[in-house]
Write a protein that holds these residues in place. Structure first.
Motif, PDB file in Angstrom:
ATOM      1  N   PHE A  70       0.838  -1.201   0.000  1.00  0.00           N
ATOM      2  CA  PHE A  70       0.000   0.000   0.000  1.00  0.00           C
ATOM      3  C   PHE A  70       0.871   1.249   0.000  1.00  0.00           C
ATOM      4  CE2 PHE A  70      -2.843   3.243   1.604  1.00  0.00           C
ATOM      5  CZ  PHE A  70      -4.064   2.924   1.040  1.00  0.00           C
ATOM      6  N   GLY A  71       1.889   1.265   0.865  1.00  0.00           N
ATOM      7  CA  GLY A  71       2.788   2.413   0.903  1.00  0.00           C
ATOM      8  C   GLY A  71       3.501   2.634  -0.417  1.00  0.00           C
ATOM      9  N   ALA A  72       3.953   1.531  -1.048  1.00  0.00           N
ATOM     10  CA  ALA A  72       4.671   1.648  -2.321  1.00  0.00           C
ATOM     11  C   ALA A  72       3.776   2.190  -3.427  1.00  0.00           C
ATOM     12  CB  ALA A  72       5.231   0.285  -2.727  1.00  0.00           C
ATOM     13  N   ALA A  73       2.476   1.920  -3.338  1.00  0.00           N
ATOM     14  CA  ALA A  73       1.545   2.406  -4.361  1.00  0.00           C
ATOM     15  C   ALA A  73       1.377   3.920  -4.302  1.00  0.00           C
ATOM     16  CB  ALA A  73       0.180   1.731  -4.194  1.00  0.00           C
ATOM     17  N   LEU A  74       1.634   4.519  -3.144  1.00  0.00           N
ATOM     18  CA  LEU A  74       1.418   5.951  -2.964  1.00  0.00           C
ATOM     19  C   LEU A  74       2.650   6.782  -3.303  1.00  0.00           C
ATOM     20  CD1 LEU A  74      -0.527   5.937   0.434  1.00  0.00           C
ATOM     21  CD2 LEU A  74      -1.463   5.898  -1.885  1.00  0.00           C
ATOM     22  N   VAL A  75       3.831   6.274  -2.960  1.00  0.00           N
ATOM     23  CA  VAL A  75       5.059   7.042  -3.157  1.00  0.00           C
ATOM     24  C   VAL A  75       5.266   7.333  -4.651  1.00  0.00           C
ATOM     25  CG1 VAL A  75       7.569   7.010  -2.930  1.00  0.00           C
ATOM     26  CG2 VAL A  75       6.133   6.147  -1.072  1.00  0.00           C
ATOM     27  N   GLY A  76       5.495   8.605  -4.951  1.00  0.00           N
ATOM     28  CA  GLY A  76       5.702   9.017  -6.334  1.00  0.00           C
ATOM     29  C   GLY A  76       4.437   9.478  -7.034  1.00  0.00           C
ATOM     30  N   GLN A  77       3.284   9.244  -6.430  1.00  0.00           N
ATOM     31  CA  GLN A  77       2.024   9.699  -7.022  1.00  0.00           C
ATOM     32  C   GLN A  77       1.716  11.132  -6.556  1.00  0.00           C
ATOM     33  OE1 GLN A  77       0.591   7.906  -9.257  1.00  0.00           O
ATOM     34  NE2 GLN A  77       1.687   5.972  -8.916  1.00  0.00           N
ATOM     35  N   LYS A  78       0.848  11.810  -7.303  1.00  0.00           N
ATOM     36  CA  LYS A  78       0.522  13.201  -7.000  1.00  0.00           C
ATOM     37  C   LYS A  78      -0.833  13.314  -6.297  1.00  0.00           C
ATOM     38  CE  LYS A  78       3.141  15.057 -10.916  1.00  0.00           C
ATOM     39  NZ  LYS A  78       3.066  15.848 -12.175  1.00  0.00           N
ATOM     40  N   VAL A  79      -0.953  14.342  -5.499  1.00  0.00           N
ATOM     41  CA  VAL A  79      -2.232  14.630  -4.853  1.00  0.00           C
ATOM     42  C   VAL A  79      -3.285  14.849  -5.938  1.00  0.00           C
ATOM     43  CG1 VAL A  79      -3.500  16.323  -3.473  1.00  0.00           C
ATOM     44  CG2 VAL A  79      -1.211  15.580  -2.760  1.00  0.00           C
ATOM     45  N   GLY A  80      -4.443  14.257  -5.739  1.00  0.00           N
ATOM     46  CA  GLY A  80      -5.506  14.298  -6.734  1.00  0.00           C
ATOM     47  C   GLY A  80      -5.590  13.045  -7.573  1.00  0.00           C
ATOM     48  N   THR A  81      -4.587  12.187  -7.477  1.00  0.00           N
ATOM     49  CA  THR A  81      -4.566  10.951  -8.256  1.00  0.00           C
ATOM     50  C   THR A  81      -5.566   9.940  -7.707  1.00  0.00           C
ATOM     51  OG1 THR A  81      -2.264  11.216  -8.947  1.00  0.00           O
ATOM     52  CG2 THR A  81      -3.125   8.972  -8.910  1.00  0.00           C
ATOM     53  N   LYS A  82      -6.223   9.228  -8.619  1.00  0.00           N
ATOM     54  CA  LYS A  82      -7.059   8.086  -8.278  1.00  0.00           C
ATOM     55  C   LYS A  82      -6.376   6.857  -8.872  1.00  0.00           C
ATOM     56  CE  LYS A  82     -11.337  10.811  -8.418  1.00  0.00           C
ATOM     57  NZ  LYS A  82     -12.688  10.949  -9.041  1.00  0.00           N
ATOM     58  N   LEU A  83      -6.216   5.808  -8.082  1.00  0.00           N
ATOM     59  CA  LEU A  83      -5.499   4.629  -8.540  1.00  0.00           C
ATOM     60  C   LEU A  83      -6.107   3.380  -7.947  1.00  0.00           C
ATOM     61  CD1 LEU A  83      -3.470   3.425  -6.075  1.00  0.00           C
ATOM     62  CD2 LEU A  83      -2.365   5.608  -6.514  1.00  0.00           C
ATOM     63  N   ILE A  84      -5.764   2.260  -8.557  1.00  0.00           N
ATOM     64  CA  ILE A  84      -6.150   0.960  -8.015  1.00  0.00           C
ATOM     65  C   ILE A  84      -4.910   0.077  -8.023  1.00  0.00           C
ATOM     66  CG2 ILE A  84      -6.931   0.001 -10.245  1.00  0.00           C
ATOM     67  CD1 ILE A  84      -9.243  -1.356  -8.590  1.00  0.00           C
ATOM     68  N   VAL A  85      -4.711  -0.676  -6.947  1.00  0.00           N
ATOM     69  CA  VAL A  85      -3.503  -1.483  -6.789  1.00  0.00           C
ATOM     70  C   VAL A  85      -3.887  -2.870  -6.298  1.00  0.00           C
ATOM     71  CG1 VAL A  85      -3.127  -0.606  -4.440  1.00  0.00           C
ATOM     72  CG2 VAL A  85      -1.205  -1.595  -5.704  1.00  0.00           C
ATOM     73  N   THR A  86      -3.211  -3.885  -6.823  1.00  0.00           N
ATOM     74  CA  THR A  86      -3.388  -5.253  -6.340  1.00  0.00           C
ATOM     75  C   THR A  86      -2.119  -5.659  -5.606  1.00  0.00           C
ATOM     76  OG1 THR A  86      -3.818  -7.559  -6.951  1.00  0.00           O
ATOM     77  CG2 THR A  86      -2.654  -6.228  -8.578  1.00  0.00           C
ATOM     78  N   ILE A  87      -2.294  -6.220  -4.402  1.00  0.00           N
ATOM     79  CA  ILE A  87      -1.170  -6.492  -3.507  1.00  0.00           C
ATOM     80  C   ILE A  87      -1.148  -7.977  -3.151  1.00  0.00           C
ATOM     81  CG2 ILE A  87      -0.082  -5.882  -1.330  1.00  0.00           C
ATOM     82  CD1 ILE A  87      -1.677  -3.275  -1.370  1.00  0.00           C
ATOM     83  N   PRO A  88      -0.082  -8.700  -3.508  1.00  0.00           N
ATOM     84  CA  PRO A  88       0.002 -10.121  -3.141  1.00  0.00           C
ATOM     85  C   PRO A  88       0.215 -10.274  -1.639  1.00  0.00           C
ATOM     86  CG  PRO A  88       2.064  -9.397  -4.128  1.00  0.00           C
ATOM     87  CD  PRO A  88       1.108  -8.240  -4.259  1.00  0.00           C
ATOM     88  N   PRO A  89      -0.079 -11.450  -1.088  1.00  0.00           N
ATOM     89  CA  PRO A  89      -0.023 -11.641   0.372  1.00  0.00           C
ATOM     90  C   PRO A  89       1.305 -11.262   1.007  1.00  0.00           C
ATOM     91  CG  PRO A  89      -1.085 -13.517  -0.669  1.00  0.00           C
ATOM     92  CD  PRO A  89      -0.556 -12.666  -1.789  1.00  0.00           C
ATOM     93  N   GLU A  90       2.425 -11.565   0.344  1.00  0.00           N
ATOM     94  CA  GLU A  90       3.714 -11.303   0.969  1.00  0.00           C
ATOM     95  C   GLU A  90       4.011  -9.814   1.111  1.00  0.00           C
ATOM     96  OE1 GLU A  90       4.486 -12.565  -3.381  1.00  0.00           O
ATOM     97  OE2 GLU A  90       3.172 -13.116  -1.701  1.00  0.00           O
ATOM     98  N   LEU A  91       3.264  -8.966   0.412  1.00  0.00           N
ATOM     99  CA  LEU A  91       3.414  -7.514   0.564  1.00  0.00           C
ATOM    100  C   LEU A  91       2.216  -6.904   1.288  1.00  0.00           C
ATOM    101  CD1 LEU A  91       4.887  -6.614  -2.947  1.00  0.00           C
ATOM    102  CD2 LEU A  91       6.109  -6.891  -0.772  1.00  0.00           C
ATOM    103  N   ALA A  92       1.394  -7.779   1.867  1.00  0.00           N
ATOM    104  CA  ALA A  92       0.229  -7.326   2.641  1.00  0.00           C
ATOM    105  C   ALA A  92       0.360  -7.877   4.059  1.00  0.00           C
ATOM    106  CB  ALA A  92      -1.064  -7.775   1.967  1.00  0.00           C
ATOM    107  N   TYR A  93      -0.373  -8.951   4.376  1.00  0.00           N
ATOM    108  CA  TYR A  93      -0.353  -9.490   5.735  1.00  0.00           C
ATOM    109  C   TYR A  93       0.275 -10.872   5.815  1.00  0.00           C
ATOM    110  CZ  TYR A  93      -3.173  -5.496   6.907  1.00  0.00           C
ATOM    111  OH  TYR A  93      -3.595  -4.206   7.088  1.00  0.00           O
ATOM    112  N   GLY A  94       1.110 -11.200   4.839  1.00  0.00           N
ATOM    113  CA  GLY A  94       1.820 -12.461   4.880  1.00  0.00           C
ATOM    114  C   GLY A  94       1.016 -13.611   4.293  1.00  0.00           C
TER     115      GLY A  94
END
Length: 320
Positions: free
Chosen positions: A269-293
């Motif tokens: 989740f954090g990696a999806a935000l870094v580098g994006q601009k305020v006002g951006t709308k995005l969708i991200v899919t996160i595999p378990p090892e980068l979420a809650y294991g």
């Protein structure tokens, strides 16, 4: 920067990192330190208690620990249960680890989750720092932490640590963290429909298996300030489990956006935000090892691929 003063993420987004910071759960914040790179190795030795903990389970997963209860420690002890064959950890390096904590009173698991700890970071409780301090990458350590080195007289009600309770901490030191950057999401992207003002959006997942990679699609690019690493961001979001198709958390129904630091949430989740601009709308899919294991028993969302729809409302450098 004293990360103990940063705002916490909503429970459904928070990483284990929030539990590692001195100053959380009523604990005293440490004095601001110089750069972690200047830190020397800690003087933490094995003892009868740490040597007496038997740990089983696959490395970098969620282990089990067996020890005589109730366990009460007066001093910090650390035993290297598995010695890795990588380079020794160096202060200042962000380390990808799996942290599992056990109640010294009952022996039951308190939490088990992948996260990142920076070696030598004095904003982190010394009992967690001790587990990664000056040991080879690939090691598994067992630290017995008396209450005075952790949550003290207040305990930590959120995870079930009683006041003045000793905690057993098992840390698998997986690797030095490399910059995490999502790939572009081009196939099997969910359909997104934004509702009228005050109504939550609708995300329709495709009838396919989830991606095994961290992938992101920008739905609408903003033109505001760019989110930096460690920034305090304000977002609206909706979180959906690809496995169940259910929404497990969202800010839209609470009527106000959420604020937190980019390094105080699950890594994807954090990696999806870094580098994006305020006002951006995005969708991200996160595999378990980068979420809650990957262990379904270790967390309610363990082993699940998560999808987040995010609208970035604001960003600012975290408080020094």
């Amino acid at each position: 920067m004293n990360r103990a003063l940063r705002r916490a993420a909503p429970l459904a987004l928070a990483s284990a990192a929030a539990l590692l910071l001195a100053g959380c759960a009523g604990s005293p914040a440490p004095e601001a330190s110089e750069t972690p790179a200047a830190a020397a190795c800690m003087d933490v030795k094995p003892g009868e208690l740490s040597d007496g903990v038997t740990v089983e389970g696959e490395f970098a997963a969620s282990p089990t620990a067996t020890f005589t209860t109730p366990l009460q420690a007066d001093e910090l002890e650390r035993t290297v249960a598995i010695e890795g064959d990588g380079d020794e950890t160096v202060a200042g390096d962000p380390m990808n680890v799996v942290v599992t904590a056990f109640s010294g009173t009952s022996g039951e698991s308190l939490f088990s989750q992948p996260t990142t700890i920076t070696a030598g970071d004095e904003a982190v409780f010394e009992s967690f720092r001790a587990g990664i301090d000056c040991v080879p990458v690939g090691s598994r350590t067992v630290t017995v932490a008396p209450a005075s080195t952790l949550y003290g007289e207040t305990g930590n009600e959120t995870i079930g640590v009683a006041p003045n309770e000793t905690v057993v901490i098992v840390i698998d030191i997986v690797e030095v963290q490399q910059p995490l950057k999502p790939a572009e999401w081009t196939e099997n992207v969910p359909e997104v429909k934004f509702g009228a003002e005050g109504e939550p959006p609708t995300v329709t997942l495709p009838a396919t298996d989830p991606s095994t990679e961290l992938q992101l699609k920008v739905l609408e690019e903003g033109d505001g300030a760019e989110v930096g690493e460690g920034d305090n961001v304000t977002v609206n979001y909706q979180g959906i489990s690809w496995d169940t198709g259910e929404i497990f958390d969202q800010s839209y129904t609470r009527g106000e956006p959420a604020s937190f630091t980019t390094d105080g949430v699950i890594p994807g989740f954090g990696a999806a935000l870094v580098g994006q601009k305020v006002g951006t709308k995005l969708i991200v899919t996160i595999p378990p090892e980068l979420a809650y294991g990957t262990d379904a028993a270790a967390h309610a969302l363990g082993g699940q691929t998560l999808v987040f729809l995010v609208e970035i409302v604001d960003t600012a450098p975290a408080a020094e």
